[in-house]
Enzyme design. Sequence first.
Site, PDB file in Angstrom:
ATOM      1  N   LYS A  22       0.850  -1.214   0.000  1.00  0.00           N
ATOM      2  CA  LYS A  22       0.000   0.000   0.000  1.00  0.00           C
ATOM      3  C   LYS A  22       0.873   1.247   0.000  1.00  0.00           C
ATOM      4  O   LYS A  22       0.669   2.155  -0.819  1.00  0.00           O
ATOM      5  CB  LYS A  22      -0.887   0.009   1.243  1.00  0.00           C
ATOM      6  CG  LYS A  22      -1.565   1.342   1.531  1.00  0.00           C
ATOM      7  CD  LYS A  22      -2.478   1.319   2.732  1.00  0.00           C
ATOM      8  CE  LYS A  22      -1.801   1.525   4.041  1.00  0.00           C
ATOM      9  NZ  LYS A  22      -1.443   2.933   4.385  1.00  0.00           N
ATOM     10  N   ASN A  23       1.883   1.260   0.866  1.00  0.00           N
ATOM     11  CA  ASN A  23       2.661   2.494   1.036  1.00  0.00           C
ATOM     12  C   ASN A  23       3.703   2.708  -0.043  1.00  0.00           C
ATOM     13  O   ASN A  23       4.356   3.749  -0.077  1.00  0.00           O
ATOM     14  CB  ASN A  23       3.289   2.530   2.437  1.00  0.00           C
ATOM     15  CG  ASN A  23       2.218   2.733   3.495  1.00  0.00           C
ATOM     16  OD1 ASN A  23       1.066   3.023   3.184  1.00  0.00           O
ATOM     17  ND2 ASN A  23       2.581   2.550   4.759  1.00  0.00           N
ATOM     18  N   CYS A 116      -5.938  13.211  12.643  1.00  0.00           N
ATOM     19  CA  CYS A 116      -5.847  11.765  12.356  1.00  0.00           C
ATOM     20  C   CYS A 116      -5.830  11.057  13.704  1.00  0.00           C
ATOM     21  O   CYS A 116      -5.302  11.581  14.686  1.00  0.00           O
ATOM     22  CB  CYS A 116      -4.566  11.516  11.576  1.00  0.00           C
ATOM     23  SG  CYS A 116      -4.142   9.775  11.482  1.00  0.00           S
ATOM     24  N   ARG A 121       0.024  14.809  12.856  1.00  0.00           N
ATOM     25  CA  ARG A 121       0.558  14.553  11.508  1.00  0.00           C
ATOM     26  C   ARG A 121       0.502  15.798  10.622  1.00  0.00           C
ATOM     27  O   ARG A 121      -0.132  15.835   9.586  1.00  0.00           O
ATOM     28  CB  ARG A 121      -0.200  13.386  10.867  1.00  0.00           C
ATOM     29  CG  ARG A 121      -0.076  12.127  11.697  1.00  0.00           C
ATOM     30  CD  ARG A 121      -0.799  10.964  11.096  1.00  0.00           C
ATOM     31  NE  ARG A 121      -0.080  10.424   9.943  1.00  0.00           N
ATOM     32  CZ  ARG A 121      -0.551   9.391   9.228  1.00  0.00           C
ATOM     33  NH1 ARG A 121      -1.709   8.878   9.537  1.00  0.00           N
ATOM     34  NH2 ARG A 121       0.121   8.934   8.204  1.00  0.00           N
ATOM     35  N   ASP A 308       4.398   0.909  12.202  1.00  0.00           N
ATOM     36  CA  ASP A 308       3.214   0.238  11.639  1.00  0.00           C
ATOM     37  C   ASP A 308       3.092  -1.201  12.109  1.00  0.00           C
ATOM     38  O   ASP A 308       2.121  -1.874  11.786  1.00  0.00           O
ATOM     39  CB  ASP A 308       3.257   0.261  10.106  1.00  0.00           C
ATOM     40  CG  ASP A 308       3.070   1.673   9.589  1.00  0.00           C
ATOM     41  OD1 ASP A 308       3.286   1.892   8.382  1.00  0.00           O
ATOM     42  OD2 ASP A 308       2.733   2.561  10.388  1.00  0.00           O
ATOM     43  N   ARG A 400      -8.650  -0.639   4.642  1.00  0.00           N
ATOM     44  CA  ARG A 400      -7.786   0.391   4.040  1.00  0.00           C
ATOM     45  C   ARG A 400      -6.436  -0.199   3.648  1.00  0.00           C
ATOM     46  O   ARG A 400      -5.798   0.262   2.715  1.00  0.00           O
ATOM     47  CB  ARG A 400      -7.551   1.527   5.046  1.00  0.00           C
ATOM     48  CG  ARG A 400      -8.793   2.251   5.461  1.00  0.00           C
ATOM     49  CD  ARG A 400      -8.485   3.455   6.273  1.00  0.00           C
ATOM     50  NE  ARG A 400      -7.501   4.306   5.591  1.00  0.00           N
ATOM     51  CZ  ARG A 400      -7.163   5.515   6.014  1.00  0.00           C
ATOM     52  NH1 ARG A 400      -7.703   6.000   7.120  1.00  0.00           N
ATOM     53  NH2 ARG A 400      -6.291   6.245   5.368  1.00  0.00           N
TER      54      ARG A 400
HETATM   55  C1  EPZ Z   1       3.964   7.193   6.356  1.00  0.00           C
HETATM   56  O1  EPZ Z   1       3.112   8.190   6.862  1.00  0.00           O
HETATM   57  C2  EPZ Z   1       3.114   5.934   6.228  1.00  0.00           C
HETATM   58  N1  EPZ Z   1       2.024   6.184   5.289  1.00  0.00           N
HETATM   59  C3  EPZ Z   1       2.548   5.557   7.599  1.00  0.00           C
HETATM   60  O2  EPZ Z   1       1.813   4.344   7.445  1.00  0.00           O
HETATM   61  C4  EPZ Z   1       3.722   5.310   8.553  1.00  0.00           C
HETATM   62  O3  EPZ Z   1       3.223   5.015   9.833  1.00  0.00           O
HETATM   63  C5  EPZ Z   1       4.611   6.562   8.597  1.00  0.00           C
HETATM   64  O4  EPZ Z   1       5.042   6.927   7.269  1.00  0.00           O
HETATM   65  C6  EPZ Z   1       5.852   6.345   9.457  1.00  0.00           C
HETATM   66  O5  EPZ Z   1       6.582   5.258   8.956  1.00  0.00           O
HETATM   67  C7  EPZ Z   1       2.288   6.157   3.958  1.00  0.00           C
HETATM   68  O6  EPZ Z   1       3.412   5.941   3.537  1.00  0.00           O
HETATM   69  C8  EPZ Z   1       1.127   6.407   3.036  1.00  0.00           C
HETATM   70  P1  EPZ Z   1       5.756  10.652   8.461  1.00  0.00           P
HETATM   71  P2  EPZ Z   1       3.608   9.739   6.876  1.00  0.00           P
HETATM   72  O7  EPZ Z   1       5.632  11.912   7.684  1.00  0.00           O
HETATM   73  O8  EPZ Z   1       4.515   9.986   5.729  1.00  0.00           O
HETATM   74  C9  EPZ Z   1       5.878  14.005  11.780  1.00  0.00           C
HETATM   75  C10 EPZ Z   1       0.011   2.887   7.719  1.00  0.00           C
HETATM   76  O9  EPZ Z   1      -0.430   2.344   8.740  1.00  0.00           O
HETATM   77  N2  EPZ Z   1       5.793  14.990  10.684  1.00  0.00           N
HETATM   78  O10 EPZ Z   1       6.947   9.766   8.204  1.00  0.00           O
HETATM   79  O11 EPZ Z   1       2.401  10.586   7.021  1.00  0.00           O
HETATM   80  C11 EPZ Z   1       4.601  13.189  11.919  1.00  0.00           C
HETATM   81  O12 EPZ Z   1       3.660  13.879  12.697  1.00  0.00           O
HETATM   82  C12 EPZ Z   1       0.405   4.345   7.751  1.00  0.00           C
HETATM   83  O13 EPZ Z   1       0.192   2.308   6.611  1.00  0.00           O
HETATM   84  C13 EPZ Z   1       5.845  16.353  10.995  1.00  0.00           C
HETATM   85  O14 EPZ Z   1       5.941  16.744  12.162  1.00  0.00           O
HETATM   86  O15 EPZ Z   1       4.446   9.776   8.221  1.00  0.00           O
HETATM   87  C14 EPZ Z   1       5.099  11.926  12.592  1.00  0.00           C
HETATM   88  O16 EPZ Z   1       5.160  12.148  13.993  1.00  0.00           O
HETATM   89  C15 EPZ Z   1       0.075   5.002   9.090  1.00  0.00           C
HETATM   90  N3  EPZ Z   1       5.773  17.261   9.976  1.00  0.00           N
HETATM   91  C16 EPZ Z   1       6.511  11.758  12.032  1.00  0.00           C
HETATM   92  O17 EPZ Z   1       6.866  13.028  11.470  1.00  0.00           O
HETATM   93  C17 EPZ Z   1       5.673  16.888   8.663  1.00  0.00           C
HETATM   94  O18 EPZ Z   1       5.634  17.765   7.769  1.00  0.00           O
HETATM   95  C18 EPZ Z   1       6.634  10.719  10.929  1.00  0.00           C
HETATM   96  O19 EPZ Z   1       5.610  10.990  10.006  1.00  0.00           O
HETATM   97  C19 EPZ Z   1       5.621  15.506   8.366  1.00  0.00           C
HETATM   98  C20 EPZ Z   1       5.700  14.569   9.392  1.00  0.00           C
END
Ligand code: EPZ
Length: 421
Positions: A22-23, A116, A121, A308, A400
């Site tokens: 998915k990701n 969320c 996020r 995850d 999902r």
């Molecule tokens: C990706 O989400 C994945 N989703 C998530 O999988 C996964 O849990 C996550 O990466 C971490 O590995 C997809 O790839 C579609 P991040 P993403 O930006 O990119 C903070 C699942 O279950 N952050 O790496 O949204 C954020 O709040 C899903 O399949 C900021 O502060 O996650 C978090 O605490 C859930 N500012 C941390 O970084 C930003 O601009 C990591 O988030 C961006 C992120």
Amino acid sequence: MDKILIEGGNRLIGEVSISGSKNAALPILSAALLTDDWNTFYNVPKLKDIATIKTLLLHIGTEIDEDGSTLKIRTRNPETTEAPYELVKTMRASAIVLGPLLTRFKRARVSLPGGCAIGARPMNLHLLALEKMGADIKIESGYIDAKTDRLKGAKIYFDISTVTGTENIMMAAALADGTTILENAACEPEVAELADVLNKMGANIKGAGTDCITIKGVDRLKPATHTVMPDRIEAGTFMIAAGMTKGDILIKNCPMHNLEALTVKLREAGVEIQAESASGGGAVRIKGNNSLRSVDIKTLPYPGFPTDMQAQIMAMMSIANGLSIITENVFENRFMHVSELKRMGADIRIEGRNAIVKGRSSLNSAPVMATDLRASASLILAGLAAEGVTEISRVYHLDRGYEKIEEKLLKLGAKIKRVKE
Ligand code: EPZ
């Protein structure tokens, strides 16, 4: 809304095939915004989140020709460069269209994803990076309004490792004027997979999969053909299912090379893992015949233990011998599954970012409610090991990210069925 009923206690025995990731598929489909001719993507999983991104892309004006898990997809002339709130609110990963829309069509209006279940996020790091590349960005009435004559290469340091942030900027930089260097970039395998696809399109990306990625912008990209990698989180979930049910499962096309942190911990917990071939995509045999030992877990960006998989291994630790401390370092509110597992008899105490899990000899069935995608997976796992019939509501969360999970579990001997609520 559907419910899933599971009568626990059966050992899972047999073979299972892992679906496409998915990701990985989500950013790869978004990359089709960058080319005006037909891309061909194989092994695209049939998931709710994939349906959502396809709906968004069709809304924009992308053309999609689907045949099973094969997608032919191109974006000649967009109808709009707007990603509306109605679509983005159902899946925050929709924001992954921001980078490609802006760099190819010079403007994008993407709804902020909103809250969320697992955390705030925000997207501040995505936007800071695009501004450094020369984008003019305004936030008004819940939308990101971005425009540019042409993005310029820049040196960007991400304060936090962000997966979709890295992906958005990698796609934006692919058509920018000059070279972009991303430091403290996300190292997830899905990021490297996207870079593979972009390079097949004619991009010039080096270092993807490490924390420093260099992207030399080009003027135009051509279509690509690619097969989506297997989903490492689905594979990890089935590994834990075998461990929790004293099962013996052969996982075909298992991406072992992307699951190092998990397999080290599962072996420590007493799960037997025999890789038939160390390379990606080989078959792996998982046997859960030993009693489970507690292990401590700290979730971290890749290659650390994946957040995850946190909810799923917590279900396993609920029936392991001893005390396990599980620390969630990536998201600030990813313990919603705890209260549901406690309804099934799990002994778990939360202290800040730590969940202290005291293993019990068994869990009891109960009516429980899924709260997010991976929480629903942990409840399925708990139900497989619990005595009696567990009833899980709000399983739309599960749909999902897991393709045909009941069918796959049924074939392995689980007593599971979906009913209309
Ligand atoms: C990706 O989400 C994945 N989703 C998530 O999988 C996964 O849990 C996550 O990466 C971490 O590995 C997809 O790839 C579609 P991040 P993403 O930006 O990119 C903070 C699942 O279950 N952050 O790496 O949204 C954020 O709040 C899903 O399949 C900021 O502060 O996650 C978090 O605490 C859930 N500012 C941390 O970084 C930003 O601009 C990591 O988030 C961006 C992120």
